[in-house]
Design an enzyme around this catalytic site. Structure first.
Site, PDB file in Angstrom:
ATOM      1  N   ALA A 127     -12.905   1.683   7.533  1.00 15.44           N
ATOM      2  CA  ALA A 127     -11.467   1.453   7.361  1.00 15.44           C
ATOM      3  C   ALA A 127     -11.079   0.105   7.948  1.00 15.44           C
ATOM      4  CB  ALA A 127     -10.681   2.587   8.010  1.00 15.44           C
ATOM      5  N   GLY A 134      -4.968  -6.883   4.071  1.00 18.67           N
ATOM      6  CA  GLY A 134      -6.132  -6.621   3.225  1.00 18.67           C
ATOM      7  C   GLY A 134      -7.052  -7.826   3.259  1.00 18.67           C
ATOM      8  N   SER A 135      -6.658  -8.863   2.521  1.00 20.99           N
ATOM      9  CA  SER A 135      -7.464 -10.096   2.530  1.00 20.99           C
ATOM     10  C   SER A 135      -7.508 -10.698   3.927  1.00 20.99           C
ATOM     11  CB  SER A 135      -6.842 -11.125   1.579  1.00 20.99           C
ATOM     12  OG  SER A 135      -6.788 -10.614   0.272  1.00 20.99           O
ATOM     13  N   ILE A 160      -8.857   3.545   1.480  1.00 23.45           N
ATOM     14  CA  ILE A 160     -10.158   3.780   2.099  1.00 23.45           C
ATOM     15  C   ILE A 160     -11.046   4.689   1.230  1.00 23.45           C
ATOM     16  CG2 ILE A 160     -11.375   4.536   4.197  1.00 23.45           C
ATOM     17  CD1 ILE A 160      -9.490   1.950   4.383  1.00 23.45           C
ATOM     18  N   THR A 161     -12.140   4.110   0.764  1.00 23.37           N
ATOM     19  CA  THR A 161     -13.127   4.827  -0.048  1.00 23.37           C
ATOM     20  C   THR A 161     -13.757   5.949   0.770  1.00 23.37           C
ATOM     21  OG1 THR A 161     -13.578   2.801  -1.282  1.00 23.37           O
ATOM     22  CG2 THR A 161     -15.277   4.504  -1.367  1.00 23.37           C
ATOM     23  N   GLU A 245     -22.352  -6.413   1.883  1.00 20.79           N
ATOM     24  CA  GLU A 245     -21.398  -5.645   1.076  1.00 20.79           C
ATOM     25  C   GLU A 245     -21.069  -6.404  -0.212  1.00 20.79           C
ATOM     26  OE1 GLU A 245     -17.953  -4.325   3.250  1.00 20.79           O
ATOM     27  OE2 GLU A 245     -16.886  -3.730   1.437  1.00 20.79           O
ATOM     28  N   GLN A 339     -13.344  -5.410 -26.745  1.00 14.77           N
ATOM     29  CA  GLN A 339     -12.738  -6.007 -27.939  1.00 14.77           C
ATOM     30  C   GLN A 339     -13.607  -5.765 -29.179  1.00 14.77           C
ATOM     31  OE1 GLN A 339      -9.779  -7.308 -27.968  1.00 14.77           O
ATOM     32  NE2 GLN A 339      -9.727  -8.164 -30.032  1.00 14.77           N
TER      33      GLN A 339
HETATM   34  C1  LIG Z   1     -10.461   1.247  -5.134  1.00  9.84           C
HETATM   35  C2  LIG Z   1     -10.389   0.504  -3.818  1.00  9.84           C
HETATM   36  C3  LIG Z   1     -11.267   0.852  -2.810  1.00  9.84           C
HETATM   37  C4  LIG Z   1     -11.200   0.186  -1.578  1.00  9.84           C
HETATM   38  N1  LIG Z   1     -12.022   0.601  -0.549  1.00  9.84           N
HETATM   39  C5  LIG Z   1     -11.820   0.086   0.691  1.00  9.84           C
HETATM   40  C6  LIG Z   1     -12.523   0.608   1.817  1.00  9.84           C
HETATM   41  O1  LIG Z   1     -13.354   1.512   1.704  1.00  9.84           O
HETATM   42  N2  LIG Z   1     -12.253   0.091   3.048  1.00  9.84           N
HETATM   43  C7  LIG Z   1     -11.357  -0.906   3.215  1.00  9.84           C
HETATM   44  O2  LIG Z   1     -11.158  -1.328   4.354  1.00  9.84           O
HETATM   45  N3  LIG Z   1     -10.672  -1.437   2.175  1.00  9.84           N
HETATM   46  C8  LIG Z   1     -10.883  -0.954   0.915  1.00  9.84           C
HETATM   47  N4  LIG Z   1     -10.180  -1.464  -0.152  1.00  9.84           N
HETATM   48  C9  LIG Z   1      -9.191  -2.511   0.084  1.00  9.84           C
HETATM   49  C10 LIG Z   1      -9.591  -3.866  -0.478  1.00  9.84           C
HETATM   50  O3  LIG Z   1     -10.658  -4.421   0.260  1.00  9.84           O
HETATM   51  C11 LIG Z   1      -8.336  -4.746  -0.472  1.00  9.84           C
HETATM   52  O4  LIG Z   1      -7.482  -4.228  -1.489  1.00  9.84           O
HETATM   53  C12 LIG Z   1      -8.635  -6.202  -0.747  1.00  9.84           C
HETATM   54  O5  LIG Z   1      -9.316  -6.780   0.336  1.00  9.84           O
HETATM   55  C13 LIG Z   1      -7.365  -7.016  -1.033  1.00  9.84           C
HETATM   56  O6  LIG Z   1      -6.419  -6.802  -0.048  1.00  9.84           O
HETATM   57  P1  LIG Z   1      -4.882  -6.428  -0.459  1.00  9.84           P
HETATM   58  O7  LIG Z   1      -4.972  -5.297  -1.394  1.00  9.84           O
HETATM   59  O8  LIG Z   1      -4.108  -6.249   0.766  1.00  9.84           O
HETATM   60  O9  LIG Z   1      -4.378  -7.676  -1.262  1.00  9.84           O
HETATM   61  P2  LIG Z   1      -3.673  -8.975  -0.632  1.00  9.84           P
HETATM   62  O10 LIG Z   1      -4.465  -9.456   0.523  1.00  9.84           O
HETATM   63  O11 LIG Z   1      -2.234  -8.671  -0.441  1.00  9.84           O
HETATM   64  O12 LIG Z   1      -3.826  -9.994  -1.828  1.00  9.84           O
HETATM   65  C14 LIG Z   1      -2.906 -10.108  -2.929  1.00  9.84           C
HETATM   66  C15 LIG Z   1      -3.340 -11.296  -3.767  1.00  9.84           C
HETATM   67  O13 LIG Z   1      -3.236 -12.492  -2.985  1.00  9.84           O
HETATM   68  C16 LIG Z   1      -4.478 -13.172  -3.019  1.00  9.84           C
HETATM   69  N5  LIG Z   1      -4.677 -13.864  -1.739  1.00  9.84           N
HETATM   70  C17 LIG Z   1      -4.630 -13.337  -0.492  1.00  9.84           C
HETATM   71  N6  LIG Z   1      -4.905 -14.287   0.415  1.00  9.84           N
HETATM   72  C18 LIG Z   1      -5.142 -15.430  -0.264  1.00  9.84           C
HETATM   73  C19 LIG Z   1      -5.467 -16.765   0.105  1.00  9.84           C
HETATM   74  N7  LIG Z   1      -5.650 -17.091   1.381  1.00  9.84           N
HETATM   75  N8  LIG Z   1      -5.598 -17.692  -0.865  1.00  9.84           N
HETATM   76  C20 LIG Z   1      -5.419 -17.362  -2.154  1.00  9.84           C
HETATM   77  N9  LIG Z   1      -5.125 -16.127  -2.568  1.00  9.84           N
HETATM   78  C21 LIG Z   1      -4.984 -15.169  -1.648  1.00  9.84           C
HETATM   79  C22 LIG Z   1      -5.512 -12.087  -3.232  1.00  9.84           C
HETATM   80  O14 LIG Z   1      -6.710 -12.626  -3.736  1.00  9.84           O
HETATM   81  C23 LIG Z   1      -4.792 -11.206  -4.223  1.00  9.84           C
HETATM   82  O15 LIG Z   1      -4.942 -11.732  -5.504  1.00  9.84           O
HETATM   83  C24 LIG Z   1     -10.270  -0.854  -1.391  1.00  9.84           C
HETATM   84  C25 LIG Z   1      -9.417  -1.213  -2.439  1.00  9.84           C
HETATM   85  C26 LIG Z   1      -9.458  -0.538  -3.632  1.00  9.84           C
HETATM   86  C27 LIG Z   1      -8.502  -0.939  -4.714  1.00  9.84           C
END
Ligand SMILES: Cc1cc2nc3c(=O)[nH]c(=O)nc-3n(C[C@H](O)[C@H](O)[C@H](O)COP(=O)(O)OP(=O)(O)OC[C@H]3O[C@@H](n4cnc5c(N)ncnc54)[C@H](O)[C@@H]3O)c2cc1C
Length: 380
Positions: A127, A134-135, A160-161, A245, A339
């Site tokens: 987690a 996220g990012s 969280i997967t 990963e 497609q």
């Molecule tokens: C099905 C699924 C399973 C997942 N499993 C897990 C898991 O097991 N454990 C876990 O911890 N997480 C998990 N995640 C979370 C996943 O790692 C995050 O969704 C991902 O890292 C993106 O974070 P966010 O969703 O907060 O997007 P954001 O960080 O809000 O990003 C939104 C957009 O902004 C862009 N962006 C962000 N920062 C920058 C930057 N500096 N420059 C340019 N563009 C940027 C991103 O690329 C994206 O396009 C999972 C997600 C999904 C959908």
């Protein structure tokens, strides 16, 4: 694909086991599990019985002590069976969660968790992501405060997967928020502790049989001995493990593109339009030739990365480049192949439809394509 230089006879035997398991135990039941949004726990026990859990963990901890190629083979077969939602949670358990415990855990932690994970008695999750982080993992807000011999944990995680099934969670949290990333720690949290709650099993675009959840921590007390590795070293551990990963995500992406290509060659060779096979249009052949070329090039690079990972030498840059290239290829290939199926590509009974939906997330999770570009750019 015409070359497979890194795989040995043992890998191929393991591939057969994966294929049999997926064909007999997963594919026939997948549609029902997709409706339920989760696979039954017994599936994990069945996977353990045939040796599919923790293949790369040391034998003394219940694994098979195999090399990273076994992880690659598992991911390739899951994608080829179109079973990403049902089985990739196991790849995360095997080759993302277990290595953190094996590498940074104490002997007691390893003995407690790894053999049970190998038997399918314990399901793991990691987690990191939060609703507002996220990012940008440095922005993690979940807090663990030391209180005597315990940590008291408060916060929230999302996406969280394995979140619904998980018995143990590798939690990314702040132990010293003033120090930003350098105040991050990893703590093992058992999910039967008071104050822990699972949120919704999230409804997703694809990967429907995979449970993906919100998790809540409301003054959850864990013994200080649940700390994984050293306090405040969590970010360093993440940086060390994320290339692996990302390579796993790259392997999935490439295998998905290869599967899409194979199914689409077969489909277009059958389907007729304007008195000829769809395959015989030059447009079809050019599109498929482009995908095949990209798959061949990607395979050479990915296999190089698999060999590097087997020696623990995969760099941040290489892991990110592999994930970026292969997940983007997966996106292009599944889109072009859908497609070429015409309207049937939009119908749930065709495998390309499900693969297209399941593939979309690979450009987002494990670090989005944009974040992969940032990492590669740092090496310029
Ligand atoms: C099905 C699924 C399973 C997942 N499993 C897990 C898991 O097991 N454990 C876990 O911890 N997480 C998990 N995640 C979370 C996943 O790692 C995050 O969704 C991902 O890292 C993106 O974070 P966010 O969703 O907060 O997007 P954001 O960080 O809000 O990003 C939104 C957009 O902004 C862009 N962006 C962000 N920062 C920058 C930057 N500096 N420059 C340019 N563009 C940027 C991103 O690329 C994206 O396009 C999972 C997600 C999904 C959908």
């Amino acid at each position: 694909m015409p070359f497979d230089p890194i795989y040995t006879t043992e890998h191929e035997l393991f591939r057969e086991t994966c294929r049999r398991f997926l064909t007999e135990e997963v594919v026939p039941f997948q549609a029902a599990w997709e409706k339920a949004g989760i696979v039954p726990r017994e599936l994990w026990k069945k996977a353990a019985e045939v040796g599919l859990l923790l293949p790369t963990t040391a034998e003394e901890y219940g694994g098979a002590g195999a090399d990273f190629g076994f992880c690659a083979v598992f991911c390739e077969e899951v994608m080829a069976a179109n079973a990403a939602g049902a089985a990739l949670g196991m790849a995360l358990h095997n080759d993302i969660c277990a290595p953190y415990i094996e590498k940074y855990g104490t002997e007691e932690q390893k003995q407690r968790w790894l053999p049970a994970m190998a038997k399918g008695d314990v399901i793991s999750a990691i987690a990191m992501s939060e609703p507002a982080a996220g990012s940008d993992l440095q922005g993690v807000k979940t807090r663990a405060v030391r209180d005597g011999d315990e940590y008291v944990i408060t916060g929230q995680k999302t996406f969280i997967t394995n979140g619904q099934h998980a018995d143990v969670i590798i939690l990314v949290c702040k132990t010293d928020p003033e120090r930003g990333a350098k105040g991050t720690s990893l703590i093992l949290v058992e999910t039967d502790r008071p104050g822990f709650a699972r949120g919704r099993n999230l409804d997703k675009l694809g990967m429907k049989a995979q449970d993906t959840s919100e998790l809540f921590f409301d003054n959850v007390r864990v013994p200080a001995s649940n700390l994984l590795g050293e306090e405040n070293q969590g970010f360093r551990y993440l940086m060390e493990q994320l290339p692996r990963e990302r390579l796993q995500a790259a392997i999935q992406g490439l295998a998905a593109a290869e599967a899409a290509l194979e199914w689409t060659v077969a489909y277009t060779r059958e389907r007729e339009a304007f008195g000829q096979k769809v395959f015989d249009f030059q447009n079809t052949q050019f599109k498929l030739a482009d995908i095949k070329t990209e798959c061949l090039v990607a395979r050479a690079f990915v296999e190089k990365c698999i060999a590097l990972q087997a020696e623990d030498k995969l760099t941040q840059e290489m892991g990110a480049a592999a994930k970026l290239y292969c997940s983007e290829l997966q996106g292009r290939a599944t889109d072009e192949c859908l497609q070429l199926h015409g309207g049937y590509g939009f119908m749930a009974e065709y495998p390309i439809t499900k693969l297209y939906a399941d593939s979309r997330v690979n450009r987002i999770y494990a670090g989005s394509s944009e974040i992969m570009r940032l990492i590669v750019a740092r090496s310029l």
